[in-house]
Design a protein around this motif. Structure first.
Motif, PDB file in Angstrom:
ATOM      1  N   GLU A 141       0.915  -1.270  -0.155  1.00  0.00           N
ATOM      2  CA  GLU A 141       0.091  -0.061   0.172  1.00  0.00           C
ATOM      3  C   GLU A 141       0.884   1.265   0.063  1.00  0.00           C
ATOM      4  OE1 GLU A 141      -2.880  -0.182   3.286  1.00  0.00           O
ATOM      5  OE2 GLU A 141      -3.884  -2.181   2.596  1.00  0.00           O
ATOM      6  N   LEU A 142       1.916   1.173   0.745  1.00  0.00           N
ATOM      7  CA  LEU A 142       2.754   2.459   0.684  1.00  0.00           C
ATOM      8  C   LEU A 142       3.345   2.551  -0.519  1.00  0.00           C
ATOM      9  CD1 LEU A 142       4.234   4.476   2.699  1.00  0.00           C
ATOM     10  CD2 LEU A 142       5.964   2.599   3.179  1.00  0.00           C
ATOM     11  N   GLN A 143       3.902   1.410  -1.210  1.00  0.00           N
ATOM     12  CA  GLN A 143       4.439   1.558  -2.540  1.00  0.00           C
ATOM     13  C   GLN A 143       3.413   2.282  -3.514  1.00  0.00           C
ATOM     14  OE1 GLN A 143       7.583   1.277  -3.352  1.00  0.00           O
ATOM     15  NE2 GLN A 143       8.149   1.050  -1.118  1.00  0.00           N
ATOM     16  N   LYS A 144       2.085   1.846  -3.292  1.00  0.00           N
ATOM     17  CA  LYS A 144       1.289   2.177  -4.299  1.00  0.00           C
ATOM     18  C   LYS A 144       1.053   3.629  -4.004  1.00  0.00           C
ATOM     19  CE  LYS A 144      -1.657  -1.757  -4.879  1.00  0.00           C
ATOM     20  NZ  LYS A 144      -3.171  -2.459  -4.588  1.00  0.00           N
ATOM     21  N   GLU A 145       0.943   4.225  -2.695  1.00  0.00           N
ATOM     22  CA  GLU A 145       0.730   5.613  -2.466  1.00  0.00           C
ATOM     23  C   GLU A 145       2.028   6.355  -3.158  1.00  0.00           C
ATOM     24  OE1 GLU A 145       0.112   6.187   1.584  1.00  0.00           O
ATOM     25  OE2 GLU A 145      -1.514   5.188   1.905  1.00  0.00           O
ATOM     26  N   VAL A 146       3.140   5.871  -2.819  1.00  0.00           N
ATOM     27  CA  VAL A 146       4.503   6.516  -3.299  1.00  0.00           C
ATOM     28  C   VAL A 146       4.449   6.563  -5.109  1.00  0.00           C
ATOM     29  CG1 VAL A 146       7.013   6.322  -3.460  1.00  0.00           C
ATOM     30  CG2 VAL A 146       5.769   5.924  -1.331  1.00  0.00           C
ATOM     31  N   TYR A 147       4.096   5.376  -5.546  1.00  0.00           N
ATOM     32  CA  TYR A 147       3.953   5.318  -6.831  1.00  0.00           C
ATOM     33  C   TYR A 147       2.862   6.290  -7.368  1.00  0.00           C
ATOM     34  CZ  TYR A 147       3.387   3.301 -11.883  1.00  0.00           C
ATOM     35  OH  TYR A 147       3.561   3.367 -12.884  1.00  0.00           O
ATOM     36  N   SER A 148       1.894   6.314  -6.622  1.00  0.00           N
ATOM     37  CA  SER A 148       0.706   7.396  -7.312  1.00  0.00           C
ATOM     38  C   SER A 148       1.102   8.735  -7.044  1.00  0.00           C
ATOM     39  CB  SER A 148      -0.629   6.967  -6.511  1.00  0.00           C
ATOM     40  OG  SER A 148      -0.624   7.137  -5.425  1.00  0.00           O
ATOM     41  N   ASP A 149       1.756   9.106  -6.052  1.00  0.00           N
ATOM     42  CA  ASP A 149       2.531  10.402  -5.633  1.00  0.00           C
ATOM     43  C   ASP A 149       3.657  10.617  -6.699  1.00  0.00           C
ATOM     44  OD1 ASP A 149       0.643  10.803  -3.486  1.00  0.00           O
ATOM     45  OD2 ASP A 149       2.378  10.261  -2.095  1.00  0.00           O
ATOM     46  N   CYS A 151       1.763  11.277 -10.034  1.00  0.00           N
ATOM     47  CA  CYS A 151       1.230  12.844  -9.960  1.00  0.00           C
ATOM     48  C   CYS A 151       2.161  13.875 -10.116  1.00  0.00           C
ATOM     49  CB  CYS A 151       0.314  12.901  -8.709  1.00  0.00           C
ATOM     50  SG  CYS A 151      -1.140  11.969  -8.510  1.00  0.00           S
TER      51      CYS A 151
END
Length: 200
Positions: A177-185, A188
């Protein structure tokens, strides 16, 4: 004759009281009759007890002394007697058979028992084939407590590993989940940069 009697027995007038006194029973004779009555009653009681014991014994031995059971016992004794007579008649033959080894001879078996002998031989072969595994099982019986202890230790270790695996799974999910957030950030940010570059 009256004169003769009166000469020997003088005339004495007896009153009723005198007669009653002489007629009265002595206490020793009264007790004697009571003792005699008691003895008769005791004898009657003993006779009744003996009769009761005889009836009880007759009841207990009725199945033994009954002709039906005696006939069966007589038949059994006659069979045993015939068998012993046959043994005595074949005494020499039996001695020879006992002395002579029979391991290489075939034993005669009646035809009615052939089916059972075949089944028995099949079971004997199966038993002999599995004999070694049965013996190993029997030899391992004293080691069962140690094996159970080792299994308990292995089970405890497995439970600990399961708990650690669950924790690791939870950490992997959090990291994912953290990687997804970092990847989405980062996407963006890259998109903003790309959008910002395209505006300039």
């Amino acid at each position: 004759m009256f004169l003769l009697l009166s000469a020997f027995f003088p005339a004495v007038f007896l009153s009723q009281e005198t007669l009653d006194l002489t007629c009265r029973k002595d206490p020793c004779f009264v007790k004697f009759s009571e003792v005699e009555k008691m003895a008769n009653i005791r004898a009657e009681i003993n006779e009744k007890k003996l009769r009761t014991e005889m009836l009880q014994l007759e009841k207990e031995t009725a199945d033994i002394a009954h002709p039906f059971y005696l006939g069966k016992k007589c038949e059994i004794l006659e069979d045993m007697n015939r068998h012993l007579e046959a043994v005595l008649k074949e005494k020499r033959a039996l001695r020879k058979m006992l002395i002579k080894p029979r391991c290489q001879e075939s034993l005669p078996i009646e035809a009615t028992f052939h089916k059972y002998v075949v089944e028995l031989l099949a079971e004997a072969v199966t038993f002999i084939e599995k004999l070694e595994s049965h013996l190993q099982t029997v030899r391992s019986i004293p080691q069962i407590p140690n094996v159970m202890k080792n299994m308990d230790i292995a089970l405890t270790k497995t439970e600990v590993l399961m708990i650690e695996l669950e924790e690791l799974g939870e950490q992997i999910l959090k990291w994912s989940e953290l990687q997804k957030e970092v990847y989405s950030d980062s996407i963006c940010n890259t998109a903003e940069l790309d959008f910002g570059l395209s505006l300039t």
